[in-house]
Design an enzyme around this catalytic site. Structure first.
Site, mmCIF file in Angstrom:
data_model
loop_
_atom_site.group_PDB
_atom_site.id
_atom_site.type_symbol
_atom_site.label_atom_id
_atom_site.label_comp_id
_atom_site.label_asym_id
_atom_site.label_seq_id
_atom_site.Cartn_x
_atom_site.Cartn_y
_atom_site.Cartn_z
ATOM 1 N N GLU A 104 0.847 -1.202 0.000
ATOM 2 C CA GLU A 104 0.000 0.000 0.000
ATOM 3 C C GLU A 104 0.884 1.254 0.000
ATOM 4 O OE1 GLU A 104 -2.497 -0.869 3.413
ATOM 5 O OE2 GLU A 104 -3.042 -2.747 2.439
ATOM 6 N N SER A 146 -5.519 -4.332 0.207
ATOM 7 C CA SER A 146 -5.920 -5.732 0.289
ATOM 8 C C SER A 146 -4.678 -6.552 0.563
ATOM 9 C CB SER A 146 -6.597 -6.179 -1.013
ATOM 10 O OG SER A 146 -6.864 -7.564 -0.939
ATOM 11 N N GLU A 147 -4.423 -6.831 1.835
ATOM 12 C CA GLU A 147 -3.213 -7.550 2.228
ATOM 13 C C GLU A 147 -3.197 -8.943 1.613
ATOM 14 O OE1 GLU A 147 -5.041 -5.647 4.158
ATOM 15 O OE2 GLU A 147 -3.580 -4.085 4.603
ATOM 16 N N HIS A 164 -3.026 -1.820 16.240
ATOM 17 C CA HIS A 164 -1.923 -1.251 15.456
ATOM 18 C C HIS A 164 -0.574 -1.406 16.143
ATOM 19 C CE1 HIS A 164 -5.240 0.597 13.273
ATOM 20 N NE2 HIS A 164 -4.420 1.147 12.407
HETATM 21 C C1 LIG Z 1 -6.377 -4.190 6.827
HETATM 22 C C2 LIG Z 1 -5.781 -2.826 6.901
HETATM 23 N N1 LIG Z 1 -4.829 -2.485 6.006
HETATM 24 C C3 LIG Z 1 -4.258 -1.253 6.032
HETATM 25 C C4 LIG Z 1 -4.631 -0.336 6.973
HETATM 26 C C5 LIG Z 1 -3.955 1.047 7.039
HETATM 27 N N2 LIG Z 1 -4.931 2.072 6.657
HETATM 28 C C6 LIG Z 1 -5.590 2.784 7.577
HETATM 29 S S1 LIG Z 1 -6.707 3.811 6.899
HETATM 30 C C7 LIG Z 1 -6.311 3.335 5.348
HETATM 31 C C8 LIG Z 1 -7.021 3.969 4.191
HETATM 32 C C9 LIG Z 1 -8.455 3.545 4.120
HETATM 33 O O1 LIG Z 1 -9.139 4.245 3.130
HETATM 34 P P1 LIG Z 1 -10.711 4.242 3.094
HETATM 35 O O2 LIG Z 1 -11.269 2.883 3.314
HETATM 36 O O3 LIG Z 1 -11.096 4.946 1.846
HETATM 37 O O4 LIG Z 1 -11.144 5.114 4.360
HETATM 38 P P2 LIG Z 1 -10.779 6.645 4.672
HETATM 39 O O5 LIG Z 1 -9.629 6.588 5.645
HETATM 40 O O6 LIG Z 1 -10.429 7.320 3.378
HETATM 41 O O7 LIG Z 1 -12.009 7.226 5.319
HETATM 42 C C10 LIG Z 1 -5.306 2.379 5.379
HETATM 43 C C11 LIG Z 1 -4.708 1.761 4.199
HETATM 44 C C12 LIG Z 1 -5.621 -0.747 7.910
HETATM 45 N N3 LIG Z 1 -6.024 0.074 8.901
HETATM 46 N N4 LIG Z 1 -6.188 -1.979 7.843
#
Ligand SMILES: Cc1ncc(C[n+]2csc(CCOP(=O)(O)OP(=O)(O)O)c2C)c(N)n1
Ligand SMILES: [Mg+2]
Lengths: 327, 284
Positions: free
Chosen positions: A32, A64-65, A134
């Protein structure tokens, strides 16, 4: 050989990835936000690499891990050496099927016809007020899974050297980066460090502290403190959690007669239990005191600052345990 | 959108009140972080207020909501008491989760706020279970699963659901479609996937630069802040007098202020709390 250079662990990781990709065109990077248009990683560990090596080799992925680890496995089956980044160790849980049922097992289940030479880099550590989803160390799960290796560096130099070896390795390697020491500076000599070998980072004669990751600098602080009181503590940095270096650990404990094992992961069923058991089996009768273990409290990592500070071992609790063992 | 229910004056006022509470609270959290009084990751919801405000005016305390780390708007719209909210993000023992969960895991079952997750993609599968239980119970409870656009990549999020796209910043559209979907769900007629478009003003995480934001899109979004637009409209359409709105804003700010002060005055949890709430009985 190049002269050592002072840099942070995160810069050492960036350099290791850079040098590996420079040397071998089959090394790929995915995860990511790892490419430069997305800032080169949340903490910048992969910054500059997509610009240098192109977005065909350095790919930002969707969140998507499962897809990240799956794609790494696939490319590795046909001759590539992907280094996947899973942003935080807790998110490895989302990819457990890919990691445990596939990465760790394809070599065995195919009778050696296929193999999965991937490196999965991931970051974690308590102390940053990130709470229960986390901050976890779950290295014991992977150490318990036959078919993969687990590496946790404690310094910038080790991060460079171990990451180079992880990428070279023919098996899946889980490479765990500890966030609270990410920005700690150290001299990096740009040499590979073999997987599976521990390092005696301070010699001593009365007690062996076996640690890895951030617990190594904490243990060294304790050893220096106790030296002032005339106590001689040896510190062994495991470097590789699986397969771990039994010879170095057993030789040290045979010499000192006392063992304290420290990790940040929850103590119960942790890596320390395995090490304690092997020491007990091999050195029963030579020990001057019962083997001791320190680990995180048996609870999810708490948010509230005083609770979080009480969660993981630190120099104070390691010092107290060492003093108790020596008295 | 003409077939969907329309919000009347009192409903628009209620949407504004929820949205203003969300906005002022968000701004206050950022202020406290910048002043060094709070140490925590904060995922601002500034700019997205209308979505949960316009949904939750059609919900009751018995309805369920699951949300994400960026969940302040969903929680407050659903009635998360501000005192419990602030004590939690300040890590105090008086917090809703005794300080153990923190900003990414705010939970308040008495208002139906069941799960706040830090894991992208995990609200929908759990919402399915809540909805199943609600269906078995037969009391018409509705379950809302919130997630961001990025979460749509997680396999478990994909459901055979009817999908509708709306302008999430438009209270009429948002209210209408949400009301229609909620009524449908309450009647046992199945789930609806609503894709509400909006713009997140403060980037991903407070404290990072947000260099990935498209500068033109960002600039355009600032001219369409849904909050002043709704506020102006309430006055222009004679729904609420300007003076009354000022008083409402002031009372919300006072409520937040009281919550902040009470939170800071409270104690931190004792380290013995590490042994409590892990399993049903305290750890020996
Ligand atoms: C399974 C997982 N992978 C990666 C992350 C790290 N992460 C936290 S928020 C985020 C972005 C998420 O985007 P979205 O679903 O559009 O929500 P937004 O934060 O934009 O409201 C990521 C990659 C996580 N929390 N959980
Ligand atoms: Mg998003």
């Amino acid at each position: 050989m190049t002269d050592p250079v002072k840099m942070t662990m995160i810069d050492a990781i960036n350099r290791a990835l850079h040098d590996a990709m420079e040397e071998n065109g089959r090394i790929l990077l995915l995860g990511e936000d790892v490419a430069d248009p997305e800032d080169g990683g949340v903490f910048g560990a992969t910054r500059g690499l997509s610009t240098r090596f192109g977005e065909d080799r350095v790919k930002s992925t969707p969140i998507s891990e499962q897809a990240i680890v799956g794609a790494a496995i696939g490319a590795s089956l046909v001759g590539y050496r992907p280094v996947a980044e899973v942003m935080l160790m807790n998110f490895m849980t989302v990819a457990m099927d890919m990691l445990v049922n596939h990465a760790a097992k394809l070599r065995f289940m195919s009778g050696g016809q296929t193999s999965v030479p991937i490196t999965v880099r991931t970051m974690t550590g308590s102390g940053l007020s990130l709470g229960g989803q986390h901050s976890d160390f779950v290295e014991a799960w992977f150490a318990h899974t036959a078919g993969m290796k687990v590496v946790i560096p404690s310094s910038a130099n080790d991060a460079y050297g171990l990451l180079r070896s992880a990428i070279d390795d023919e098996d899946p390697v889980i490479f765990v980066e500890t966030l609270p020491i990410y920005w700690a500076q150290g001299d990096v000599s740009f040499e590979r460090i073999p997987i599976g070998r521990a390092r005696v980072c301070r010699e001593g004669s009365d007690l062996t502290i076996i640690a890895y990751g951030q617990m190594v600098p904490h243990s060294l602080t304790v050893a220096a403190e106790l030296a002032k009181q005339g106590k001689s503590v040896e510190v062994v940095d495991l470097r590789t959690v699986s397969p771990w270096d039994r010879d170095t650990v057993l030789a040290s404990v045979a010499k000192t007669g006392r063992a304290l094992i420290v990790h940040e992961a929850v103590k119960e069923y942790g890596v320390g239990a395995e090490i304690a058991s092997v020491i007990g089996e091999a050195l029963f009768g030579q020990l001057k005191a019962p083997i001791q273990r320190l680990g995180g409290a048996y609870c999810p990592v708490p948010f509230s600052k005083p609770l979080e500070q009480a969660f993981a071992p630190n120099a104070d609790s390691i010092g107290a345990a060492a003093t108790a063992l020596l008295s | 959108m003409s077939n969907y229910p329309k919000p009347d004056g009192p409903t628009l006022r209620a949407i504004y009140e929820k949205a203003a509470r969300i906005q002022f609270n968000d701004e206050r959290v950022i202020k406290e972080i910048k002043a060094g009084k709070l140490v925590m990751p904060f995922y601002s919801t500034r700019g997205q207020e209308i979505i949960p405000a316009a949904i939750s005016v059609s919900l009751t305390d018995d309805d369920y909501v699951n949300t994400i780390y960026r969940g302040g708007h969903d929680q407050i719209a659903k009635g998360f008491p501000l005192a419990d909210y602030w004590a939690e993000i300040a890590g105090r023992v008086t917090g809703a989760c005794k300080g153990k969960g923190g900003p990414m895991h705010l939970t308040y079952p008495a208002k139906g706020i069941m799960v706040t997750t830090g894991i992208v993609g995990s609200t929908a599968p759990i919402a399915n279970g809540l909805a199943w239980a609600a269906k078995l119970e037969g009391k018409g409870r509705v379950t809302i699963a919130n997630f961001g656009d990025g979460a749509a990549n997680i396999g478990a999020v994909h459901e055979a659901m009817e999908g509708i796209r709306v302008d999430g910043n438009d209270p009429d559209e948002m209210y209408g479609v949400a009301r229609w979907a909620i009524d449908r769900a309450r009647a046992g007629e199945g789930p609806t996937f609503i894709e509400a478009t909006t713009f997140r003003f403060n980037g991903h995480l407070i404290g990072e630069a947000g260099g990935y934001m498209d500068k033109e899109l960002y600039a355009a979004s600032q001219t369409r802040d849904p909050m002043p637009i709704l506020r102006r409209r309430l006055v222009e359409e004679g729904i609420v007098a300007a003076g009354e709105l000022d008083a409402l804003d002031a009372s919300i700010r006072a409520e937040i202020d009281a919550a902040v002060r009470t939170a800071y005055a409270a104690d931190y949890p004792d380290p013995s709390e590490l042994k409590v709430d892990v399993l049903v009985d305290a750890i020996a």
